[in-house]
Motif scaffolding. Structure first.
Motif, mmCIF file in Angstrom:
data_model
loop_
_atom_site.group_PDB
_atom_site.id
_atom_site.type_symbol
_atom_site.label_atom_id
_atom_site.label_comp_id
_atom_site.label_asym_id
_atom_site.label_seq_id
_atom_site.Cartn_x
_atom_site.Cartn_y
_atom_site.Cartn_z
ATOM 1 N N LYS A 2 126.713 -26.178 18.794
ATOM 2 C CA LYS A 2 126.285 -27.238 17.890
ATOM 3 C C LYS A 2 125.979 -28.505 18.670
ATOM 4 N N HIS A 3 124.833 -29.121 18.363
ATOM 5 C CA HIS A 3 124.517 -30.382 19.020
ATOM 6 C C HIS A 3 123.850 -31.320 18.020
ATOM 7 N N LEU A 4 123.865 -32.619 18.342
ATOM 8 C CA LEU A 4 123.359 -33.651 17.439
ATOM 9 C C LEU A 4 122.692 -34.750 18.242
ATOM 10 N N THR A 30 129.664 -32.568 25.447
ATOM 11 C CA THR A 30 128.898 -33.070 26.587
ATOM 12 C C THR A 30 127.869 -34.037 26.033
ATOM 13 N N ILE A 31 127.522 -35.038 26.838
ATOM 14 C CA ILE A 31 126.655 -36.116 26.358
ATOM 15 C C ILE A 31 125.468 -36.270 27.287
ATOM 16 N N ARG A 32 124.277 -36.341 26.707
ATOM 17 C CA ARG A 32 123.055 -36.605 27.475
ATOM 18 C C ARG A 32 122.386 -37.843 26.896
ATOM 19 N N VAL A 33 122.161 -38.850 27.745
ATOM 20 C CA VAL A 33 121.495 -40.080 27.299
ATOM 21 C C VAL A 33 119.986 -39.852 27.337
ATOM 22 N N ILE A 34 119.369 -39.905 26.172
ATOM 23 C CA ILE A 34 117.918 -39.711 26.075
ATOM 24 C C ILE A 34 117.181 -41.027 26.341
ATOM 25 N N THR A 54 126.516 -32.532 22.515
ATOM 26 C CA THR A 54 126.653 -31.085 22.305
ATOM 27 C C THR A 54 128.125 -30.705 22.318
ATOM 28 N N VAL A 55 128.552 -29.947 21.286
ATOM 29 C CA VAL A 55 129.937 -29.482 21.211
ATOM 30 C C VAL A 55 130.119 -28.322 22.179
ATOM 31 N N MET A 56 131.120 -28.431 23.057
ATOM 32 C CA MET A 56 131.386 -27.368 24.031
ATOM 33 C C MET A 56 132.052 -26.182 23.355
ATOM 34 N N GLU A 77 138.557 -41.890 30.933
ATOM 35 C CA GLU A 77 137.208 -42.266 30.495
ATOM 36 C C GLU A 77 136.291 -42.455 31.684
ATOM 37 N N GLU A 78 136.870 -42.948 32.814
ATOM 38 C CA GLU A 78 136.050 -43.145 34.014
ATOM 39 C C GLU A 78 135.530 -41.818 34.539
ATOM 40 N N GLU A 79 136.398 -40.765 34.488
ATOM 41 C CA GLU A 79 135.964 -39.447 34.968
ATOM 42 C C GLU A 79 134.890 -38.859 34.065
ATOM 43 N N ILE A 80 135.066 -39.060 32.754
ATOM 44 C CA ILE A 80 134.050 -38.543 31.825
ATOM 45 C C ILE A 80 132.729 -39.251 32.055
ATOM 46 N N ALA A 81 132.796 -40.589 32.197
ATOM 47 C CA ALA A 81 131.578 -41.369 32.404
ATOM 48 C C ALA A 81 130.875 -40.958 33.675
ATOM 49 N N ALA A 82 131.660 -40.627 34.721
ATOM 50 C CA ALA A 82 131.062 -40.242 35.999
ATOM 51 C C ALA A 82 130.314 -38.933 35.889
ATOM 52 N N GLU A 83 130.756 -38.050 34.953
ATOM 53 C CA GLU A 83 130.114 -36.737 34.802
ATOM 54 C C GLU A 83 128.996 -36.762 33.773
#
Length: 259
Positions: A2-4, A30-34, A54-56, A77-83
């Motif tokens: 599922k993704h949004l 997971t997050i993708r900046v469009i 997107t839901v993993m 949050e820093e690790e998530i932001a880095a990925e």
């Protein structure tokens, strides 16, 4: 899976909006900046940020723990932001992270002119004006931009108020990229010249009225350069004085006859 796709005034807001709709936390997606969006100036040229969340897929836990298993503590949050993958940034483009960002390229007056033209066209598109053309001419520190469009009246506004506001914003854009301070002037279908003639005629009528009645007369509030036009138009008259009162943006000009 599922993704949004979600928008927001900032990337962070777009992510939060998506997580709220999906009922998920950051470590479940997971997050993708469009598109990182644009703040714009006082609302002109602003653009919302856009992200894809997107839901993993859930993973079944292992039946046995391997010796010396890596700590499964929740990532910071820093690790998530880095990925987090980010949208590609074109050469010379400045990402907007919600704060003031210095130009990514060396300041240049030519660059400033091109950025100002782009800004003016973006504002026009936001006003549903798709045929705007922008020409310019330089004279010392002053750069005059000439706007042409079938809907140019929308860019001028009542008594030039929209054009005056747009000129102030364009000057901010220009000097954000300029190597040296620049004075920006905007004109549309010779509005400035026509406005100057109108002000000069009005100045003579108001001065005559002051002499005829023996009382001071005052104009409506107007920008400083329009007050300057009237001062100059009446500077040779010896039977009156002109001065300004009030504070911007409500500062106005007064004509007073000599007693």
């Amino acid at each position: 899976m599922k993704h949004l796709t979600q928008t927001g005034k900032t990337v962070e807001q777009a992510i939060e909006n998506a997580l709220e709709k999906l009922k998920k936390s950051r470590d479940e997606v997971t997050i993708r900046v469009i598109d990182e969006g644009k703040k714009g100036f006082f609302g002109f040229g602003a653009k919302d940020a856009e992200v894809e969340v997107t839901v993993m897929e859930s993973v079944q836990p292992e039946t046995e723990k391997a010796p010396q298993q890596v700590d499964s503590a929740k990532p910071s949050e820093e690790e998530i932001a880095a990925e987090m993958p980010s949208a590609p940034i074109k050469e010379g483009e400045e990402p907007d992270f919600g704060g003031s960002v210095e130009p990514a390229v060396k300041p240049s007056n030519d660059k400033a002119i091109e950025e100002t033209k782009t800004y003016l066209q973006d504002v026009a598109k936001g006003m549903k004006i798709d045929d705007l053309t922008v020409a310019h001419e330089k004279q010392g520190k002053t750069v005059r931009f000439k706007l042409e469009s079938e809907k140019v009246a929308m860019l001028i506004g009542k008594r030039g108020q929209t054009l005056n506001s747009l000129q102030q914003l364009a000057q901010l854009v220009a000097n954000r990229h300029a190597e040296q301070f620049m004075i920006v002037e905007l004109d549309a279908e010779n509005y400035r010249e026509r406005r100057q003639e109108t002000l000069e005629q009005l100045a003579d009528r108001m001065a005559d009225k002051a002499i005829r009645t023996g009382n001071r007369v005052q104009f409506e509030p107007m920008p400083s350069y329009e007050r300057k036009v009237i001062h100059q138009a009446l500077s040779r008259r010896l039977d009156i004085d002109t001065y300004s009162e009030g504070k911007d943006p409500n500062r106005y000009l007064v004509i007073e006859p000599h007693k």
